[in-house]
Write a protein that holds these residues in place. Sequence first.
Motif, mmCIF file in Angstrom:
data_model
loop_
_atom_site.group_PDB
_atom_site.id
_atom_site.type_symbol
_atom_site.label_atom_id
_atom_site.label_comp_id
_atom_site.label_asym_id
_atom_site.label_seq_id
_atom_site.Cartn_x
_atom_site.Cartn_y
_atom_site.Cartn_z
ATOM 1 N N SER A 114 0.835 -1.192 0.000
ATOM 2 C CA SER A 114 0.000 0.000 0.000
ATOM 3 C C SER A 114 0.871 1.244 0.000
ATOM 4 O O SER A 114 2.093 1.165 0.192
ATOM 5 N N ILE A 115 0.231 2.386 -0.196
ATOM 6 C CA ILE A 115 0.895 3.689 -0.164
ATOM 7 C C ILE A 115 0.081 4.601 0.731
ATOM 8 O O ILE A 115 -1.154 4.575 0.689
ATOM 9 N N ILE A 116 0.752 5.404 1.533
ATOM 10 C CA ILE A 116 0.071 6.307 2.453
ATOM 11 C C ILE A 116 0.519 7.742 2.202
ATOM 12 O O ILE A 116 1.679 7.989 1.858
ATOM 13 N N ASP A 117 -0.401 8.658 2.341
ATOM 14 C CA ASP A 117 -0.091 10.078 2.241
ATOM 15 C C ASP A 117 -1.271 10.854 2.816
ATOM 16 O O ASP A 117 -2.307 10.263 3.157
ATOM 17 N N SER A 118 -1.121 12.176 2.916
ATOM 18 C CA SER A 118 -2.173 13.007 3.484
ATOM 19 C C SER A 118 -2.411 14.223 2.603
ATOM 20 O O SER A 118 -1.547 14.624 1.805
ATOM 21 N N GLN A 119 -3.576 14.805 2.777
ATOM 22 C CA GLN A 119 -3.960 16.023 2.064
ATOM 23 C C GLN A 119 -4.662 16.943 3.051
ATOM 24 O O GLN A 119 -5.603 16.525 3.734
ATOM 25 N N SER A 120 -4.233 18.184 3.147
ATOM 26 C CA SER A 120 -4.860 19.163 4.026
ATOM 27 C C SER A 120 -5.807 20.045 3.224
ATOM 28 O O SER A 120 -5.452 20.519 2.135
ATOM 29 N N VAL A 121 -7.021 20.237 3.747
ATOM 30 C CA VAL A 121 -8.022 21.069 3.078
ATOM 31 C C VAL A 121 -8.617 22.029 4.102
ATOM 32 O O VAL A 121 -8.647 21.751 5.302
ATOM 33 N N LYS A 122 -9.104 23.151 3.620
ATOM 34 C CA LYS A 122 -9.721 24.138 4.493
ATOM 35 C C LYS A 122 -11.118 23.692 4.901
ATOM 36 O O LYS A 122 -11.788 22.962 4.177
ATOM 37 N N LYS A 142 -7.111 17.337 7.868
ATOM 38 C CA LYS A 142 -6.176 16.550 7.073
ATOM 39 C C LYS A 142 -6.826 15.215 6.752
ATOM 40 O O LYS A 142 -7.429 14.584 7.615
ATOM 41 N N ARG A 143 -6.689 14.782 5.504
ATOM 42 C CA ARG A 143 -7.221 13.492 5.066
ATOM 43 C C ARG A 143 -6.069 12.527 4.853
ATOM 44 O O ARG A 143 -5.261 12.707 3.951
ATOM 45 N N HIS A 144 -6.005 11.520 5.679
ATOM 46 C CA HIS A 144 -5.020 10.470 5.485
ATOM 47 C C HIS A 144 -5.632 9.383 4.614
ATOM 48 O O HIS A 144 -6.758 8.948 4.868
ATOM 49 N N ALA A 145 -4.908 8.970 3.596
ATOM 50 C CA ALA A 145 -5.402 7.941 2.689
ATOM 51 C C ALA A 145 -4.374 6.825 2.567
ATOM 52 O O ALA A 145 -3.184 7.082 2.353
ATOM 53 N N LEU A 146 -4.838 5.613 2.721
ATOM 54 C CA LEU A 146 -4.040 4.414 2.472
ATOM 55 C C LEU A 146 -4.647 3.726 1.268
ATOM 56 O O LEU A 146 -5.821 3.331 1.297
ATOM 57 N N VAL A 147 -3.886 3.609 0.187
ATOM 58 C CA VAL A 147 -4.395 3.036 -1.057
ATOM 59 C C VAL A 147 -3.531 1.859 -1.467
ATOM 60 O O VAL A 147 -2.390 1.716 -1.013
ATOM 61 N N ASP A 148 -4.078 1.002 -2.333
ATOM 62 C CA ASP A 148 -3.262 -0.094 -2.849
ATOM 63 C C ASP A 148 -2.387 0.427 -3.989
ATOM 64 O O ASP A 148 -2.410 1.616 -4.316
ATOM 65 N N THR A 149 -1.626 -0.442 -4.609
ATOM 66 C CA THR A 149 -0.644 0.005 -5.602
ATOM 67 C C THR A 149 -1.277 0.459 -6.902
ATOM 68 O O THR A 149 -0.573 0.987 -7.771
ATOM 69 N N ASP A 150 -2.588 0.279 -7.057
ATOM 70 C CA ASP A 150 -3.298 0.806 -8.219
ATOM 71 C C ASP A 150 -4.122 2.045 -7.888
ATOM 72 O O ASP A 150 -4.771 2.601 -8.772
#
Length: 270
Positions: A114-122, A142-150
Amino acid sequence: MWTPATRRQHSRENLRYETDLTDREWNLIAPMMPPVAKTGRPRRWSLREIMNAIFYVMRGGIGWRLLPSDFPLRSTVFRWFRRFRDECLFEKINHRLLMLDRERCGREASPTASIIDSQSVKTCESGGPCGYDAGRKIKGRKRHALVDTDGRALVLFPHPASIQDRDGAGSVLQASRRPFPFVGKVFADAGYQGPRVAEATSIAVEIVKRKPVQVGFAVQPRRWVVERFFAWINRNRRLWKDAEATIESTTAFLYAAAVNILVRRIARHS
């Protein structure tokens, strides 16, 4: 790349609204909807129309009061949305469609990487939990997202933007253990270095670093997949900002956006 063939494949001109579910799409999620109650007043509106209204609000970024008159009453739609939110229905549908889509592509139903990252929004005047992200200079969530390799969403975890990536990632990885127990590796950027993330679970964390000679922007291996997922869900105007008063409603809309992506993809190739 858009071509006449792909435009025909993605065309939804025969629908009342572009956000309405087609017959194929509805048949994919209908088995997972709440059954009809044996007692009480019969339903006046079908759950397909309720889902159409929720997707309309999400894609158009409008308030519940602005629903067109050919949809169910806003109070009816919002009541069902709250029920779906409290029952984690969108999360369950996403989990089921994710496995279907992976099997359609010839892969194992449960991912192993998997891949993890975050996005901050107002946020807006609706209130609710929020914070200040000093790195991105954004006050909101902040939105943390864990996604698969696709790029399919595994775990979506919103929280105040004041929580740093290395502090919020542990909860995301821990939440993934029950629905996705075979995930053994996660790719992340340098913001996730340190023992807080590495020791949160048994998942091995690999930091994808920039090349020493890199100047300016460059697409990083693996990490671009989760960035593409954020771009996909941001097509929904309800998600350009976080307009929800509660974290639970934010989570429901994030998973609804992931469901919208998967249900269209599977129906298109079925």
